[in-house]
Design a protein around this motif. Structure first.
Motif, mmCIF file in Angstrom:
data_model
loop_
_atom_site.group_PDB
_atom_site.id
_atom_site.type_symbol
_atom_site.label_atom_id
_atom_site.label_comp_id
_atom_site.label_asym_id
_atom_site.label_seq_id
_atom_site.Cartn_x
_atom_site.Cartn_y
_atom_site.Cartn_z
ATOM 1 N N ALA A 37 0.830 -1.209 0.000
ATOM 2 C CA ALA A 37 0.000 0.000 0.000
ATOM 3 C C ALA A 37 0.863 1.257 0.000
ATOM 4 N N ASP A 38 1.963 1.234 0.722
ATOM 5 C CA ASP A 38 2.863 2.389 0.748
ATOM 6 C C ASP A 38 3.478 2.639 -0.632
ATOM 7 N N TYR A 39 3.826 1.561 -1.319
ATOM 8 C CA TYR A 39 4.404 1.706 -2.657
ATOM 9 C C TYR A 39 3.371 2.277 -3.631
ATOM 10 N N ILE A 40 2.139 1.786 -3.561
ATOM 11 C CA ILE A 40 1.070 2.317 -4.404
ATOM 12 C C ILE A 40 0.858 3.800 -4.113
ATOM 13 N N SER A 41 0.921 4.154 -2.842
ATOM 14 C CA SER A 41 0.762 5.561 -2.455
ATOM 15 C C SER A 41 1.823 6.435 -3.117
ATOM 16 N N GLN A 42 3.064 5.955 -3.120
ATOM 17 C CA GLN A 42 4.156 6.702 -3.748
ATOM 18 C C GLN A 42 3.954 6.837 -5.251
ATOM 19 N N GLN A 43 3.489 5.756 -5.870
ATOM 20 C CA GLN A 43 3.297 5.766 -7.319
ATOM 21 C C GLN A 43 2.149 6.670 -7.745
ATOM 22 N N THR A 50 -8.579 -5.956 2.210
ATOM 23 C CA THR A 50 -8.886 -4.743 1.442
ATOM 24 C C THR A 50 -9.044 -3.545 2.362
ATOM 25 N N LYS A 51 -9.688 -3.741 3.496
ATOM 26 C CA LYS A 51 -9.807 -2.657 4.472
ATOM 27 C C LYS A 51 -8.430 -2.186 4.911
ATOM 28 N N LEU A 52 -7.525 -3.131 5.158
ATOM 29 C CA LEU A 52 -6.165 -2.782 5.586
ATOM 30 C C LEU A 52 -5.468 -1.922 4.533
ATOM 31 N N ILE A 53 -5.582 -2.313 3.272
ATOM 32 C CA ILE A 53 -4.936 -1.559 2.186
ATOM 33 C C ILE A 53 -5.565 -0.185 2.031
ATOM 34 N N LEU A 54 -6.898 -0.134 1.961
ATOM 35 C CA LEU A 54 -7.572 1.150 1.726
ATOM 36 C C LEU A 54 -7.362 2.107 2.898
ATOM 37 N N LYS A 55 -7.351 1.579 4.108
ATOM 38 C CA LYS A 55 -7.092 2.439 5.263
ATOM 39 C C LYS A 55 -5.698 3.029 5.192
ATOM 40 N N ARG A 56 -4.730 2.216 4.775
ATOM 41 C CA ARG A 56 -3.355 2.708 4.649
ATOM 42 C C ARG A 56 -3.263 3.765 3.554
ATOM 43 N N LEU A 57 -3.956 3.541 2.432
ATOM 44 C CA LEU A 57 -3.936 4.524 1.351
ATOM 45 C C LEU A 57 -4.509 5.864 1.818
ATOM 46 N N MET A 97 -20.310 -3.184 4.744
ATOM 47 C CA MET A 97 -20.227 -3.028 6.200
ATOM 48 C C MET A 97 -18.791 -2.755 6.648
ATOM 49 N N VAL A 98 -17.830 -3.410 6.000
ATOM 50 C CA VAL A 98 -16.432 -3.273 6.407
ATOM 51 C C VAL A 98 -15.774 -2.045 5.787
ATOM 52 N N LEU A 99 -16.080 -1.743 4.518
ATOM 53 C CA LEU A 99 -15.338 -0.706 3.806
ATOM 54 C C LEU A 99 -15.941 0.692 3.896
#
Length: 295
Positions: free
Chosen positions: A56-62, A80-87, A112-114
């Motif tokens: 997720a950090d790499y995607i954020s940089q890109q 997916t929640k973990l990734i989107l929250k990090r983004l 419900m989760v996202l």
């Protein structure tokens, strides 16, 4: 795909069956997202949880300030929640999330989760078979599109068939993130351990129930190479014993390719329609998060 879709026969039982199937897979990825040291190295570093955050950090940089559309094929709520929250924590301009699933029971759980993480206005969902779609179904997005296929799904199809599907669903400039359990120097134990988990056992049992087969034991796990366009690829399969009028029989409940790291890279770049730009490996080298760019 039939395991995750509505049946043409007993529709009355479909809802609970599909709910249970989604639940088993959801609980598996919740174990990862809860921060357990799954697949970490001997020092406890680079677990799947850590690898997802690094991805997720790499995607954020890109993204570099561009708007990001996140499309998920075969949605999984917790990873997916973990990734989107990090983004969002990294201040990525996330404009929309699109889930695509053949299982109609998954949408309410994904919402419900996202939605508490990304907001209701950014959430959308499609219930359909990805085999029948192409990138036009998602509409136009003037920014970066991240398409994901998590949960070892890519191993469920022959290599070039899946490559063709992913080509159809993406367009030039899109990023594709795929998760794969690998054949590695760690041996077969990590693969056998995964399919021995209670949720995978329950998955096999539920498939038996749907087609009204009475299992005579727990599923058994086999590892065998299968010839493909790329050469032999190790494959994990689960079979459930049962009795029929003709004697002892076995039902195949799961079959999934386990590429080596090199094979996983080779299949992505086989037709030069994708270029692998980054790989994040778990500490024990048994799972890869591969990010590729659509040419």
């Amino acid at each position: 795909a039939e395991k995750y879709a509505k049946s043409d026969n007993d529709v009355s039982q479909d809802g609970q069956y599909l709910e249970d199937i989604f639940g088993y897979m959801s609980e598996l990825n919740k174990m990862v997202a809860d921060g357990n040291a799954i697949c970490a190295d001997n020092s406890g570093k680079d677990s799947l949880y850590d690898s997802l955050l690094r991805t997720a950090d790499y995607i954020s940089q890109q993204s570099d300030g561009a708007s990001v559309r996140y499309i998920e094929i075969g949605p999984e709520p917790h990873k997916t929640k973990l990734i989107l929250k990090r983004l969002t924590e990294n201040r990525v301009n996330l404009t929309s999330y699109v889930g695509l699933d053949i299982n109609p029971e998954s949408e309410k759980h994904m919402r419900m989760v996202l939605e508490p993480v990304i907001g209701k206005h950014r959430f959308s969902y499609m219930v359909n078979d990805y085999n029948k779609l192409d990138y036009s179904c998602f509409g136009f997005h003037d920014g970066i599109t991240i398409m994901t296929m998590m949960g070892f799904q890519e191993g469920n199809e022959m290599p070039l068939k899946m490559l063709n599907i992913l080509e159809n669903l993406t367009r030039k400039g899109d990023f594709l993130l795929s998760e794969m359990q690998l054949s590695s120097f760690s041996g077969w134990k990590p693969i056998i351990d995964f399919y021995s988990l209670q949720h995978m056992q329950s998955f096999s049992q539920k498939i038996c129930e749907r087609i009204e087969i009475k299992a005579t034991g727990q599923h058994k796990i086999f590892l065998t190479p299968i010839d493909t366009e790329l050469g032999p690829i190790m494959t994990a399969a689960t079979i459930v014993p049962y009795q029929s009028g003709e004697g002892a029989r076995y039902l195949l409940t799961n079959c999934c390719f386990k590429y080596t790291r090199e094979q996983f890279r080779a299949v992505r770049q086989y037709k030069n329609t994708f270029k692998v730009v980054k790989e994040f490996l778990s500490g024990d080298q048994t799972v890869s998060y591969q990010l590729a760019l659509r040419n």
